[in-house]
Write an enzyme that holds these catalytic residues in place. Structure first.
Site, PDB file in Angstrom:
ATOM      1  N   MET A  12      -2.312   0.594 -10.826  1.00 49.41           N
ATOM      2  CA  MET A  12      -3.410  -0.228 -11.339  1.00 49.41           C
ATOM      3  C   MET A  12      -3.844   0.306 -12.696  1.00 49.41           C
ATOM      4  O   MET A  12      -4.180   1.481 -12.822  1.00 49.41           O
ATOM      5  CB  MET A  12      -4.597  -0.216 -10.363  1.00 49.41           C
ATOM      6  CG  MET A  12      -4.336  -0.918  -9.050  1.00 49.41           C
ATOM      7  SD  MET A  12      -5.729  -0.772  -7.905  1.00 49.41           S
ATOM      8  CE  MET A  12      -5.560   0.941  -7.397  1.00 49.41           C
ATOM      9  N   GLN A  65       5.602   3.713 -13.073  1.00 48.17           N
ATOM     10  CA  GLN A  65       5.909   2.300 -13.253  1.00 48.17           C
ATOM     11  C   GLN A  65       6.086   2.006 -14.741  1.00 48.17           C
ATOM     12  O   GLN A  65       5.221   2.334 -15.559  1.00 48.17           O
ATOM     13  CB  GLN A  65       4.816   1.389 -12.700  1.00 48.17           C
ATOM     14  CG  GLN A  65       5.238  -0.083 -12.771  1.00 48.17           C
ATOM     15  CD  GLN A  65       4.192  -1.046 -12.292  1.00 48.17           C
ATOM     16  OE1 GLN A  65       3.161  -1.220 -12.929  1.00 48.17           O
ATOM     17  NE2 GLN A  65       4.458  -1.708 -11.168  1.00 48.17           N
ATOM     18  N   CYS A  95       3.317  -8.340 -13.370  1.00 48.65           N
ATOM     19  CA  CYS A  95       2.064  -8.474 -14.124  1.00 48.65           C
ATOM     20  C   CYS A  95       2.036  -9.796 -14.883  1.00 48.65           C
ATOM     21  O   CYS A  95       2.948 -10.089 -15.661  1.00 48.65           O
ATOM     22  CB  CYS A  95       1.896  -7.304 -15.090  1.00 48.65           C
ATOM     23  SG  CYS A  95       0.350  -7.380 -16.023  1.00 48.65           S
ATOM     24  N   LYS A 134       8.981  -4.141  -8.641  1.00 47.07           N
ATOM     25  CA  LYS A 134       7.776  -4.771  -8.095  1.00 47.07           C
ATOM     26  C   LYS A 134       7.643  -6.148  -8.721  1.00 47.07           C
ATOM     27  O   LYS A 134       7.570  -6.284  -9.948  1.00 47.07           O
ATOM     28  CB  LYS A 134       6.528  -3.942  -8.375  1.00 47.07           C
ATOM     29  CG  LYS A 134       5.266  -4.474  -7.688  1.00 47.07           C
ATOM     30  CD  LYS A 134       4.081  -3.528  -7.903  1.00 47.07           C
ATOM     31  CE  LYS A 134       2.892  -3.944  -7.037  1.00 47.07           C
ATOM     32  NZ  LYS A 134       2.282  -5.220  -7.464  1.00 47.07           N
ATOM     33  N   GLY A 207      -0.620  -7.208  -1.663  1.00 46.60           N
ATOM     34  CA  GLY A 207      -1.505  -8.342  -1.923  1.00 46.60           C
ATOM     35  C   GLY A 207      -2.504  -8.594  -0.817  1.00 46.60           C
ATOM     36  O   GLY A 207      -2.120  -9.003   0.277  1.00 46.60           O
ATOM     37  N   GLY A 208      -3.777  -8.322  -1.079  1.00 47.03           N
ATOM     38  CA  GLY A 208      -4.849  -8.691  -0.155  1.00 47.03           C
ATOM     39  C   GLY A 208      -4.950  -7.882   1.120  1.00 47.03           C
ATOM     40  O   GLY A 208      -5.735  -8.234   2.014  1.00 47.03           O
ATOM     41  N   GLY A 228      -3.992  -1.741  -3.104  1.00 48.78           N
ATOM     42  CA  GLY A 228      -4.495  -1.363  -4.409  1.00 48.78           C
ATOM     43  C   GLY A 228      -5.999  -1.245  -4.474  1.00 48.78           C
ATOM     44  O   GLY A 228      -6.567  -0.157  -4.411  1.00 48.78           O
ATOM     45  N   ARG A 229      -6.677  -2.377  -4.585  1.00 45.93           N
ATOM     46  CA  ARG A 229      -8.132  -2.360  -4.802  1.00 45.93           C
ATOM     47  C   ARG A 229      -8.890  -1.761  -3.633  1.00 45.93           C
ATOM     48  O   ARG A 229      -9.890  -1.077  -3.829  1.00 45.93           O
ATOM     49  CB  ARG A 229      -8.627  -3.784  -5.066  1.00 45.93           C
ATOM     50  CG  ARG A 229      -8.021  -4.419  -6.309  1.00 45.93           C
ATOM     51  CD  ARG A 229      -8.500  -3.758  -7.574  1.00 45.93           C
ATOM     52  NE  ARG A 229      -7.536  -3.956  -8.665  1.00 45.93           N
ATOM     53  CZ  ARG A 229      -7.677  -3.475  -9.894  1.00 45.93           C
ATOM     54  NH1 ARG A 229      -8.747  -2.740 -10.180  1.00 45.93           N
ATOM     55  NH2 ARG A 229      -6.762  -3.678 -10.811  1.00 45.93           N
TER      56      ARG A 229
END
Length: 320
Positions: A12, A65, A95, A134, A207-208, A228-229
């Protein structure tokens, strides 16, 4: 032995730097860590080796990355990253930001699988460090299963063993990167079927995904998860990853012990030229959900603004 991608913390921008990765290693020894995306131009032309630094004694397994689309430049960067001791080199083809598109890399590369394969081959020819990719499930109006299967079939090489797939389509125009993480619907089934189509390929879903329980559900179908988040906003959510995901003993440090160790690290980093604004930002969520969370965050902000950790360190520790 190949490294396990069963639980990964996503790359990130402005988040997963060397300091954030040090914090995560106080909590989990097994999660696979990733750097922020580093562009080939920054490495080759800007000599931006600062972003490539990592804590070699504690960070493994850790991947770098790369963002780029020129096979020769990616090969040069792969050699540099391999010499630094990274466990993996990951190519960003997910991205969707306009800045990245202007550089002709990121998610727009999914429209040119032949070039992607050339990039992968170029890197694999100059290093024995594993190269991974990715990507998204598709681009713009193509988020169907056939598109994803066709893309993967065209980029595969004998040495490409791992594919990380964000289960949303990338919308290249009209959405910000943040909106691209929220607005396109999650299509986990597209990633699941990819595992059926390519059973020998290690598939990591992204994702999510919010927590360990959701991760365990995905792991019934695919080989790994990438979050991630959620862990960045709440680092303590990974404190039992080692036991629940990898069936090993957790590090077992409580919040207070983690904070003490990290603040000691922050003090040392001041001497290395890193201001508190760079290091303390990663611990805003360390006591997420606790009664003193608001006061704790306010005190971190005050400490960053005054750039004086000694004055507030004990008060910070008392708030967790």
């Amino acid at each position: 032995m190949p490294l396990s991608h069963k639980f990964c913390i996503a790359p990130m921008m402005q988040c997963t730097d060397i300091h954030d990765r040090f914090l995560f290693r106080l909590i989990t020894k097994k999660a696979f860590l990733y750097t922020e995306m580093v562009t080939t131009g920054a490495i080759i032309h800007g000599r931006c080796y600062e972003q490539l630094k990592f804590n070699n004694d504690i960070e493994h397994p850790v991947a770098v990355q790369l963002g780029g689309s020129d096979p020769h430049e990616l090969a040069e960067c792969a050699k540099i990253c391999s010499s630094l001791g990274y466990d993996e080199i990951n190519l960003n083809i997910g991205c969707p930001s306009e800045r990245v598109q202007k550089g002709s890399f990121g998610a727009c590369l999914m429209q040119d699988p032949e070039l992607v394969k050339d990039c992968i081959v170029a890197m694999q020819e100059v290093t024995t460090t594993p190269v991974t990719v990715k990507c998204r499930i598709g681009v713009n109006d193509r988020d169907d299963i056939d598109f994803l299967n066709n893309f993967v079939s065209k980029i595969l090489t004998p040495s490409l063993k791992t594919l990380i797939v964000h289960a949303r389509v990338a919308i290249l125009k009209g959405l910000t990167p943040r909106q691209n993480r929220q607005i396109p619907p999650l299509k986990y089934d597209n990633v699941y079927q990819l595992k059926d189509e390519f059973p020998d390929l290690e598939i990591v879903i992204n994702g999510g995904i919010k927590d360990i329980n959701e991760s365990l559900d995905h792991l019934k179908i695919v080989d790994g998860v990438m979050l991630g988040r959620s862990p960045y906003d709440n680092p303590m959510m990974v404190n039992n990853v080692d036991s629940k995901i990898f069936h090993e003993v957790d590090i077992g440090l409580d919040r207070k012990s983690i904070l003490k160790a990290y603040l000691k690290y922050c003090s040392e980093q001041i001497e290395n030229g890193y201001p508190l604004s760079r290091t303390l930002k990663h611990i805003f969520g360390l006591n997420r959900g606790l009664k003193n969370a608001k006061a704790y965050r306010s005190l971190i902000l005050e400490t960053m603004q005054k750039n004086n950790l000694k004055a507030t360190q004990e008060d910070l520790i008392s708030l967790v």
